[in-house]
Design a protein around this motif. Structure first.
Motif, PDB file in Angstrom:
ATOM      1  N   ASN A 142       0.822  -1.219   0.000  1.00 42.55           N
ATOM      2  CA  ASN A 142       0.000   0.000   0.000  1.00 42.55           C
ATOM      3  C   ASN A 142       0.853   1.265   0.000  1.00 42.55           C
ATOM      4  O   ASN A 142       0.535   2.234  -0.695  1.00 42.55           O
ATOM      5  N   LYS A 143       1.942   1.255   0.762  1.00 49.10           N
ATOM      6  CA  LYS A 143       2.825   2.433   0.794  1.00 49.10           C
ATOM      7  C   LYS A 143       3.410   2.739  -0.580  1.00 49.10           C
ATOM      8  O   LYS A 143       3.680   3.892  -0.892  1.00 49.10           O
ATOM      9  N   LEU A 144       3.626   1.697  -1.379  1.00 44.25           N
ATOM     10  CA  LEU A 144       4.220   1.889  -2.704  1.00 44.25           C
ATOM     11  C   LEU A 144       3.175   2.039  -3.805  1.00 44.25           C
ATOM     12  O   LEU A 144       3.523   2.186  -4.972  1.00 44.25           O
ATOM     13  N   GLY A 145       1.897   2.005  -3.447  1.00 43.81           N
ATOM     14  CA  GLY A 145       0.835   2.186  -4.431  1.00 43.81           C
ATOM     15  C   GLY A 145       0.553   0.953  -5.270  1.00 43.81           C
ATOM     16  O   GLY A 145       0.022   1.050  -6.368  1.00 43.81           O
ATOM     17  N   MET A 146       0.904  -0.225  -4.751  1.00 43.01           N
ATOM     18  CA  MET A 146       0.663  -1.481  -5.457  1.00 43.01           C
ATOM     19  C   MET A 146      -0.758  -1.971  -5.230  1.00 43.01           C
ATOM     20  O   MET A 146      -1.419  -1.583  -4.272  1.00 43.01           O
ATOM     21  N   TYR A 147      -1.201  -2.858  -6.098  1.00 44.00           N
ATOM     22  CA  TYR A 147      -2.422  -3.628  -5.884  1.00 44.00           C
ATOM     23  C   TYR A 147      -2.041  -4.685  -4.859  1.00 44.00           C
ATOM     24  O   TYR A 147      -1.043  -5.396  -5.039  1.00 44.00           O
ATOM     25  N   THR A 148      -2.792  -4.796  -3.764  1.00 43.24           N
ATOM     26  CA  THR A 148      -2.402  -5.708  -2.688  1.00 43.24           C
ATOM     27  C   THR A 148      -3.357  -6.891  -2.585  1.00 43.24           C
ATOM     28  O   THR A 148      -4.574  -6.740  -2.690  1.00 43.24           O
ATOM     29  N   VAL A 149      -2.748  -8.060  -2.372  1.00 37.72           N
ATOM     30  CA  VAL A 149      -3.498  -9.312  -2.265  1.00 37.72           C
ATOM     31  C   VAL A 149      -3.068 -10.023  -0.988  1.00 37.72           C
ATOM     32  O   VAL A 149      -1.882 -10.299  -0.792  1.00 37.72           O
ATOM     33  N   LEU A 150      -4.034 -10.321  -0.144  1.00 38.10           N
ATOM     34  CA  LEU A 150      -3.795 -11.092   1.070  1.00 38.10           C
ATOM     35  C   LEU A 150      -4.124 -12.548   0.793  1.00 38.10           C
ATOM     36  O   LEU A 150      -5.139 -12.853   0.158  1.00 38.10           O
ATOM     37  N   VAL A 151      -3.244 -13.450   1.234  1.00 35.66           N
ATOM     38  CA  VAL A 151      -3.507 -14.882   1.125  1.00 35.66           C
ATOM     39  C   VAL A 151      -3.356 -15.519   2.498  1.00 35.66           C
ATOM     40  O   VAL A 151      -2.706 -14.970   3.386  1.00 35.66           O
ATOM     41  N   GLY A 152      -3.970 -16.701   2.645  1.00 34.04           N
ATOM     42  CA  GLY A 152      -3.808 -17.450   3.885  1.00 34.04           C
ATOM     43  C   GLY A 152      -4.920 -17.218   4.885  1.00 34.04           C
ATOM     44  O   GLY A 152      -5.910 -16.551   4.600  1.00 34.04           O
ATOM     45  N   ASP A 153      -4.713 -17.784   6.063  1.00 33.86           N
ATOM     46  CA  ASP A 153      -5.745 -17.742   7.104  1.00 33.86           C
ATOM     47  C   ASP A 153      -5.203 -17.229   8.432  1.00 33.86           C
ATOM     48  O   ASP A 153      -5.650 -17.626   9.499  1.00 33.86           O
ATOM     49  N   LYS A 154      -4.258 -16.328   8.369  1.00 32.58           N
ATOM     50  CA  LYS A 154      -3.617 -15.790   9.567  1.00 32.58           C
ATOM     51  C   LYS A 154      -4.563 -14.922  10.400  1.00 32.58           C
ATOM     52  O   LYS A 154      -4.440 -14.854  11.616  1.00 32.58           O
ATOM     53  N   TYR A 155      -5.514 -14.270   9.738  1.00 34.50           N
ATOM     54  CA  TYR A 155      -6.366 -13.291  10.422  1.00 34.50           C
ATOM     55  C   TYR A 155      -7.831 -13.715  10.404  1.00 34.50           C
ATOM     56  O   TYR A 155      -8.324 -14.272   9.416  1.00 34.50           O
ATOM     57  N   ASP A 156      -8.520 -13.411  11.480  1.00 36.31           N
ATOM     58  CA  ASP A 156      -9.960 -13.616  11.565  1.00 36.31           C
ATOM     59  C   ASP A 156     -10.620 -12.800  10.459  1.00 36.31           C
ATOM     60  O   ASP A 156     -10.164 -11.699  10.130  1.00 36.31           O
ATOM     61  N   LYS A 157     -11.678 -13.315   9.896  1.00 35.25           N
ATOM     62  CA  LYS A 157     -12.352 -12.647   8.764  1.00 35.25           C
ATOM     63  C   LYS A 157     -12.896 -11.263   9.121  1.00 35.25           C
ATOM     64  O   LYS A 157     -13.203 -10.476   8.232  1.00 35.25           O
ATOM     65  N   LYS A 158     -13.003 -10.948  10.394  1.00 32.37           N
ATOM     66  CA  LYS A 158     -13.485  -9.629  10.813  1.00 32.37           C
ATOM     67  C   LYS A 158     -12.342  -8.638  11.040  1.00 32.37           C
ATOM     68  O   LYS A 158     -12.582  -7.481  11.352  1.00 32.37           O
ATOM     69  N   ASP A 159     -11.112  -9.087  10.869  1.00 30.44           N
ATOM     70  CA  ASP A 159      -9.945  -8.224  11.088  1.00 30.44           C
ATOM     71  C   ASP A 159      -9.971  -7.067  10.087  1.00 30.44           C
ATOM     72  O   ASP A 159     -10.356  -7.233   8.930  1.00 30.44           O
TER      73      ASP A 159
END
Length: 179
Positions: A142-159
């Motif tokens: 985000n700081k570099l203005g990229m398109y960001t994609v999160l993968v995996g299950d590290k965070y609760d879906k409400k995070d």
């Protein structure tokens, strides 16, 4: 992805994206490096769609002397060999061994992104995608203005992280399939 921007450059985190992350530990040697499900196939698919693929990874275990640079090089050589055997290609690996979170090169700070751009001047962050499994990866992108994609299950879906990403996929292979 419904965005009409042409993405030529892909930045991937390593632990938790390409290989299984070891909670509260580090991948210290080749035997501990296990590819995530479908990662090799995903990188093969992605290698045909992106001009360059970079791995951007914090490796604090070296800075903490839990492992050596020789161990890290061995892990990376193994990873690159397996990726190449599967038909994939990684343009470069950038890593930060610093333990200090204020280091410019330690994600979420953006030094490794600028290293990639210095070595590959055609890289335009607005035409780049960052795929990661942690808040620091997404913040880096985000700081570099990229398109960001999160993968995996590290965070609760409400995070709240889900509100700061452009897309979410179960893993790298699902991301590759949906491009």
């Amino acid at each position: 992805m419904t965005n009409t921007t042409k993405y030529n450059y892909l930045f991937l985190d390593r632990d938790g994206v390409i290989n299984i992350e070891r909670p509260n530990d580090y991948v210290k040697n080749r035997d501990e490096f296990i590819f995530t499900d479908g990662a090799l196939d995903a990188i093969t698919i992605l290698s045909k769609k992106f001009e360059y693929i970079f791995i951007i990874t914090n490796q604090r275990g070296v800075g903490k002397q839990v492992m050596s640079l020789v161990n890290l090089a061995d892990v990376h050589n193994y990873m690159l060999t397996e990726i190449k055997k599967a038909g994939g290609n990684i343009s470069e690996i950038y890593f930060c061994t610093d333990t200090d979170s204020t280091s410019i090169n330690r994600k979420p700070n953006i030094g490794m992104g600028f290293k990639a751009q210095f070595e590959f001047p055609q890289v335009d962050f607005r035409h780049s995608i960052m795929v990661g499994n942690s808040k620091s990866d997404i913040e880096f992108g985000n700081k570099l203005g990229m398109y960001t994609v999160l993968v995996g299950d590290k965070y609760d879906k409400k995070d709240k992280i889900y509100k700061s990403v452009n897309a979410y996929y179960e893993n790298l292979y699902k991301f590759a399939q949906n491009l």
